[in-house]
Design an enzyme around this catalytic site. Sequence first.
Site, short mmCIF file in Angstrom:
data_model
loop_
_atom_site.label_atom_id
_atom_site.label_comp_id
_atom_site.label_asym_id
_atom_site.label_seq_id
_atom_site.Cartn_x
_atom_site.Cartn_y
_atom_site.Cartn_z
N ARG A 53 52.19 65.46 31.17
CA ARG A 53 52.88 64.22 31.52
C ARG A 53 52.81 63.93 33.02
O ARG A 53 53.08 62.82 33.45
CB ARG A 53 54.36 64.31 31.05
N TYR A 105 49.12 36.03 33.93
CA TYR A 105 48.82 36.61 32.62
C TYR A 105 50.05 36.42 31.71
O TYR A 105 51.16 36.81 32.08
CB TYR A 105 48.45 38.10 32.77
N ASP A 178 47.75 41.58 41.02
CA ASP A 178 47.01 41.93 39.79
C ASP A 178 45.53 41.62 40.06
O ASP A 178 45.13 40.46 40.13
CB ASP A 178 47.55 41.09 38.62
N LYS A 203 40.09 45.94 30.89
CA LYS A 203 39.15 44.82 31.06
C LYS A 203 37.87 45.28 31.76
O LYS A 203 37.17 46.12 31.25
CB LYS A 203 39.84 43.68 31.81
N1 PLP Z 1 46.71 41.47 33.63
C1 PLP Z 1 45.75 40.63 33.20
C2 PLP Z 1 45.13 39.68 34.17
C3 PLP Z 1 45.36 40.65 31.86
O1 PLP Z 1 44.41 39.80 31.43
C4 PLP Z 1 45.99 41.58 30.96
C5 PLP Z 1 45.62 41.62 29.53
O2 PLP Z 1 45.06 40.69 28.97
C6 PLP Z 1 46.97 42.44 31.45
C7 PLP Z 1 47.30 42.36 32.79
C8 PLP Z 1 47.66 43.44 30.54
O3 PLP Z 1 46.85 44.54 30.36
P1 PLP Z 1 46.81 45.48 29.04
O4 PLP Z 1 46.37 44.63 27.89
O5 PLP Z 1 45.86 46.56 29.43
O6 PLP Z 1 48.19 46.00 28.83
#
Ligand code: PLP
Length: 383
Positions: A53, A105, A178, A203
């Site tokens: 962990r 997002y 992000d 991604k």
């Molecule tokens: N940030 C962005 C720009 C995203 O496109 C996504 C998912 O589509 C996320 C965060 C969330 O990531 P995860 O699906 O790996 O939890």
Amino acid sequence: MSLPEDARPATILSQAGGAVDEATGGIVPALQPSTTFLRDPDNLHRKGFDYGRDANPVVRQVETVVAALEGGRAALAFSSGMVAMTAVFRSLPPGAHVLAPTVIYRGLREWLRDAAGCGLSAVDLVDLDDLDQVRAALRPGVTKLLWAETPANPTWVVADLSALAALAREAGALLVVDNTVPTPLLTRPLALGADLVVHSATKYLNGHSDLLAGLVVAAAETELWQRLRTLRHDEGAILGAFEAWLLLRGLRTLEVRLQRQCGSAMHLAAALDRHPRIERVLYPGLPTHKGHTLAARQMSGGFGGMLSILVRGGAEAAIATAAAVRVWKRATSLGGVESLIEHRASIEGPDSPAPPGLLRLSVGLEDPRDLLADLEWALDRAG
Ligand code: PLP
């Protein structure tokens, strides 16, 4: 990292940070699934691993590679992008005020809707490309965090990270970015003044649509960073060993994948911009895009592999276009080797910033001529 300090991103990536299997000399690091690690006779853990962990050798290698790419001091890998991102908010002092973008997002926007449930006093939404609005919304000494995404889903709004970092600093807030869509190959937020960078490594970083992963990278190992580390440990939100091993393999090809994706996206954007059934193409690489000049300054090596098209005829025409494709896959997500198409307003719900006719395109590695021909064919069928 065993590579020279000044190794460039493509070198770091292709060699997964220079990792080898010390035990056998294998040039691919071994997958170490053990959840517990032997103590030395005096009860210490000199090899640096104690319990699953806390840390794992392959997870640590992923963190080393991504921290090096982002120019950060440290990184923590999580079991998904959302877990990584929500952990950042949950590491803030209780009752913090935060600012988040109106174009963001969707999953995070929905999570932030219940501020009290997230342990926050309030979440105010701001248009990140309007610096006066951001300045007015920041409450000096009260706002603890300003969240940014650029280019932002699904209209690819571009935010000026250096300017946002200066505004956040003045107000005593952290700037968290992000960086999922551009990746550190196109934008390095920490060098522009951000405090933390977060990723959905599901991604582009992995790139093969076959695992969930998230990362947080820090400019400095602050108190908040220690709380984040503790939270990951206490809740067991660490990335799994097998996923980390796969992610390390995916990372090796990131540079060539992204180059191809940026080139194909630019080609598609320029061609679709002239299509009579398309009202507008949203892509930061097009000079007509509102954020183009800023993107050209802030991004290097391309404008990313994501674009959106506004189909004439609104939702019905857009959905019919997506229904007719044969090469593109109708699916959510982004950044994989296969191209994806999605009618965003249908899945984002009523408070989505996506216009009804918007189709979001994640450009993969197929021949761009096939991708264009397929969309043209689908647009003709839908008309
Ligand atoms: N940030 C962005 C720009 C995203 O496109 C996504 C998912 O589509 C996320 C965060 C969330 O990531 P995860 O699906 O790996 O939890």
